[in-house]
Design a protein around this motif. Structure first.
Motif, PDB file in Angstrom:
ATOM      1  N   THR A 160      -7.017  56.303  28.451  1.00  0.00           N
ATOM      2  CA  THR A 160      -6.335  57.589  28.675  1.00  0.00           C
ATOM      3  C   THR A 160      -7.201  58.537  29.494  1.00  0.00           C
ATOM      4  O   THR A 160      -6.702  59.324  30.314  1.00  0.00           O
ATOM      5  CB  THR A 160      -5.979  58.239  27.318  1.00  0.00           C
ATOM      6  OG1 THR A 160      -5.151  57.337  26.568  1.00  0.00           O
ATOM      7  CG2 THR A 160      -5.224  59.541  27.520  1.00  0.00           C
ATOM      8  N   ASN A 161      -8.512  58.450  29.304  1.00  0.00           N
ATOM      9  CA  ASN A 161      -9.439  59.322  30.036  1.00  0.00           C
ATOM     10  C   ASN A 161      -9.774  58.809  31.434  1.00  0.00           C
ATOM     11  O   ASN A 161     -10.602  59.406  32.130  1.00  0.00           O
ATOM     12  CB  ASN A 161     -10.725  59.496  29.232  1.00  0.00           C
ATOM     13  CG  ASN A 161     -10.506  60.343  27.989  1.00  0.00           C
ATOM     14  OD1 ASN A 161      -9.610  61.189  27.949  1.00  0.00           O
ATOM     15  ND2 ASN A 161     -11.319  60.116  26.962  1.00  0.00           N
ATOM     16  N   GLY A 162      -9.161  57.671  31.820  1.00  0.00           N
ATOM     17  CA  GLY A 162      -9.318  57.224  33.197  1.00  0.00           C
ATOM     18  C   GLY A 162     -10.098  55.952  33.409  1.00  0.00           C
ATOM     19  O   GLY A 162     -10.147  55.433  34.537  1.00  0.00           O
ATOM     20  N   ASP A 163     -10.742  55.419  32.370  1.00  0.00           N
ATOM     21  CA  ASP A 163     -11.486  54.169  32.512  1.00  0.00           C
ATOM     22  C   ASP A 163     -10.525  52.979  32.542  1.00  0.00           C
ATOM     23  O   ASP A 163      -9.614  52.890  31.710  1.00  0.00           O
ATOM     24  CB  ASP A 163     -12.454  53.966  31.347  1.00  0.00           C
ATOM     25  CG  ASP A 163     -13.704  54.813  31.468  1.00  0.00           C
ATOM     26  OD1 ASP A 163     -13.925  55.385  32.550  1.00  0.00           O
ATOM     27  OD2 ASP A 163     -14.444  54.900  30.473  1.00  0.00           O
ATOM     28  N   SER A 164     -10.731  52.070  33.467  1.00  0.00           N
ATOM     29  CA  SER A 164     -10.014  50.791  33.439  1.00  0.00           C
ATOM     30  C   SER A 164     -10.865  49.786  32.683  1.00  0.00           C
ATOM     31  O   SER A 164     -12.097  49.751  32.828  1.00  0.00           O
ATOM     32  CB  SER A 164      -9.729  50.287  34.855  1.00  0.00           C
ATOM     33  OG  SER A 164      -8.715  51.058  35.461  1.00  0.00           O
ATOM     34  N   ILE A 165     -10.204  48.962  31.869  1.00  0.00           N
ATOM     35  CA  ILE A 165     -10.905  48.010  31.003  1.00  0.00           C
ATOM     36  C   ILE A 165     -10.254  46.645  31.139  1.00  0.00           C
ATOM     37  O   ILE A 165      -9.031  46.532  31.266  1.00  0.00           O
ATOM     38  CB  ILE A 165     -10.878  48.492  29.537  1.00  0.00           C
ATOM     39  CG1 ILE A 165     -11.726  49.767  29.405  1.00  0.00           C
ATOM     40  CG2 ILE A 165     -11.370  47.409  28.584  1.00  0.00           C
ATOM     41  CD1 ILE A 165     -11.701  50.391  28.033  1.00  0.00           C
ATOM     42  N   ALA A 166     -11.078  45.599  31.117  1.00  0.00           N
ATOM     43  CA  ALA A 166     -10.580  44.225  31.170  1.00  0.00           C
ATOM     44  C   ALA A 166     -10.698  43.584  29.795  1.00  0.00           C
ATOM     45  O   ALA A 166     -11.683  43.804  29.088  1.00  0.00           O
ATOM     46  CB  ALA A 166     -11.358  43.411  32.196  1.00  0.00           C
ATOM     47  N   LEU A 167      -9.701  42.805  29.440  1.00  0.00           N
ATOM     48  CA  LEU A 167      -9.719  42.055  28.192  1.00  0.00           C
ATOM     49  C   LEU A 167      -9.848  40.574  28.506  1.00  0.00           C
ATOM     50  O   LEU A 167      -9.063  40.026  29.289  1.00  0.00           O
ATOM     51  CB  LEU A 167      -8.426  42.306  27.403  1.00  0.00           C
ATOM     52  CG  LEU A 167      -8.239  41.484  26.125  1.00  0.00           C
ATOM     53  CD1 LEU A 167      -9.279  41.869  25.080  1.00  0.00           C
ATOM     54  CD2 LEU A 167      -6.827  41.655  25.582  1.00  0.00           C
ATOM     55  N   ILE A 168     -10.849  39.920  27.912  1.00  0.00           N
ATOM     56  CA  ILE A 168     -11.020  38.475  28.082  1.00  0.00           C
ATOM     57  C   ILE A 168     -11.171  37.821  26.709  1.00  0.00           C
ATOM     58  O   ILE A 168     -11.567  38.476  25.740  1.00  0.00           O
ATOM     59  CB  ILE A 168     -12.233  38.124  28.972  1.00  0.00           C
ATOM     60  CG1 ILE A 168     -13.529  38.632  28.345  1.00  0.00           C
ATOM     61  CG2 ILE A 168     -12.047  38.663  30.376  1.00  0.00           C
ATOM     62  CD1 ILE A 168     -14.780  38.221  29.112  1.00  0.00           C
ATOM     63  N   SER A 169     -10.847  36.540  26.640  1.00  0.00           N
ATOM     64  CA  SER A 169     -11.082  35.764  25.418  1.00  0.00           C
ATOM     65  C   SER A 169     -12.195  34.763  25.707  1.00  0.00           C
ATOM     66  O   SER A 169     -12.755  34.734  26.807  1.00  0.00           O
ATOM     67  CB  SER A 169      -9.801  35.062  24.973  1.00  0.00           C
ATOM     68  OG  SER A 169      -9.343  34.181  25.980  1.00  0.00           O
ATOM     69  N   ASP A 170     -12.508  33.925  24.738  1.00  0.00           N
ATOM     70  CA  ASP A 170     -13.585  32.957  24.944  1.00  0.00           C
ATOM     71  C   ASP A 170     -13.270  31.995  26.084  1.00  0.00           C
ATOM     72  O   ASP A 170     -14.155  31.576  26.823  1.00  0.00           O
ATOM     73  CB  ASP A 170     -13.827  32.159  23.661  1.00  0.00           C
ATOM     74  CG  ASP A 170     -14.504  33.005  22.596  1.00  0.00           C
ATOM     75  OD1 ASP A 170     -14.966  34.108  22.912  1.00  0.00           O
ATOM     76  OD2 ASP A 170     -14.569  32.546  21.434  1.00  0.00           O
ATOM     77  N   ALA A 171     -11.998  31.622  26.221  1.00  0.00           N
ATOM     78  CA  ALA A 171     -11.576  30.714  27.286  1.00  0.00           C
ATOM     79  C   ALA A 171     -10.067  30.808  27.439  1.00  0.00           C
ATOM     80  O   ALA A 171      -9.348  30.996  26.463  1.00  0.00           O
ATOM     81  CB  ALA A 171     -11.977  29.277  26.971  1.00  0.00           C
ATOM     82  N   GLY A 172      -9.614  30.690  28.671  1.00  0.00           N
ATOM     83  CA  GLY A 172      -8.183  30.695  28.919  1.00  0.00           C
ATOM     84  C   GLY A 172      -7.593  32.086  28.996  1.00  0.00           C
ATOM     85  O   GLY A 172      -8.288  33.084  29.252  1.00  0.00           O
ATOM     86  N   THR A 173      -6.294  32.170  28.753  1.00  0.00           N
ATOM     87  CA  THR A 173      -5.562  33.427  28.883  1.00  0.00           C
ATOM     88  C   THR A 173      -5.558  34.190  27.567  1.00  0.00           C
ATOM     89  O   THR A 173      -5.139  33.650  26.543  1.00  0.00           O
ATOM     90  CB  THR A 173      -4.111  33.148  29.318  1.00  0.00           C
ATOM     91  OG1 THR A 173      -4.133  32.466  30.577  1.00  0.00           O
ATOM     92  CG2 THR A 173      -3.330  34.441  29.470  1.00  0.00           C
TER      93      THR A 173
END
Length: 284
Positions: free
Chosen positions: A77-90
């Motif tokens: 909300t404050n403007g930071d973009s964040i990436a979500l990853i798992s251990d492997a795959g989607t």
């Protein structure tokens, strides 16, 4: 005071084995975002280091997702973009992330999902089973009684079924498949996809079980089990006529829906199919 533009939550797939499957776009996003939410930070840092991606990494997994989702939403909300990853795959495919994505959608925060490696689609595309329709069941229950109960509920499922399984349960699960689904049901077992010892074993459940039981190497790694769906019972014209005649006789004493249900049970045909036949006969 100018309004802050919200950041973007990126859902970024990572390789399931072969590092060559790590897309240029995925690497660029992971380099550009303010931070990366990872299922296992130690595991993910090793991958990021191999691609010279230097970024802040914090843990977001099944045990802390609900607790941390609010703080991630605040950063977005404050403007930071964040990436979500798992251990492997989607991410989110039998992995954490559902709570966070749901809350982002509810808050009006943009979510961008990147295409990429996924064990389900990789296994299915190389299995040789019908893929026009399939159902993904994730990991079967660990307890034997519950596992067999789950499989029994899927006994008549006509679509190709896909399961994940771990090495310490693979033989138990194959034995339960054999007992519940029958020895002759067709299946494919995919192991260590995209890795050096990638293997596909195909045949009847009995044949695949024998191969895995006879070779301890086939009991190691990560598994995708794919099971052919139950054959669809096609009602013959003669069966239809006999069942329809029973419906007509029963209708002298019962409403149509009840008559169709009783006749379907007597003749072993589908109730909805028989009910529709009776309606069609009324309109001719």
């Amino acid at each position: 005071m100018p309004q802050t533009t919200s950041g973007i939550l990126y859902i970024v797939p990572t390789p399931i084995g072969n590092l060559g499957d790590f897309s240029t776009r995925a690497q660029q996003v992971l380099s550009d975002v303010a931070a990366i939410a990872a299922e296992d930070t130690r595991h993910s840092r090793q991958l990021l280091q191999q691609f010279a991606i230097q970024n802040d990494v914090f843990a977001l997994h099944e045990h802390n997702e609900r607790e941390r989702a609010g703080k991630v939403i605040e950063r977005l909300t404050n403007g930071d973009s964040i990436a979500l990853i798992s251990d492997a795959g989607t991410p989110l495919i039998s992995d954490p992330g559902y709570v966070l994505v749901q809350q982002c959608r509810a808050a009006g925060i943009k979510v961008v999902a990147l295409p990429g490696p996924c064990a389900i689609t990789t296994a299915l595309s190389g299995a040789g089973l019908p893929t026009d329709r399939f159902t993904f069941e994730g990991f079967l229950p660990a307890k034997p009684q519950q596992r067999r109960k789950t499989l029994s509920a899927l006994l008549d499922e006509p679509r190709t079924m896909v399961f994940y399984e771990s090495p310490h349960r693979i033989l138990h699960t194959l034995n339960d498949l054999h007992d519940v689904m029958g020895a002759e049901r067709t299946m494919v077992l995919a192991r260590e996809l995209t890795k050096q010892f990638e293997t596909y074993l195909s045949g009847s459940i009995a044949e695949v079980l024998d191969q895995v039981a006879a070779d301890s190497n086939q009991q190691r790694g990560e598994f995708v089990l794919m099971l052919a769906g139950a054959p669809v019972q096609e009602e013959s014209a003669a069966d239809d006529l006999a069942a329809l005649r029973t419906v007509q006789l029963l209708r002298e004493h019962l409403p149509l829906k009840k008559a169709a249900g009783c006749a379907a049970e007597i003749h072993g045909v589908r109730k909805n199919h028989l009910y529709q036949l009776a309606l069609d006969a009324d309109n001719t």
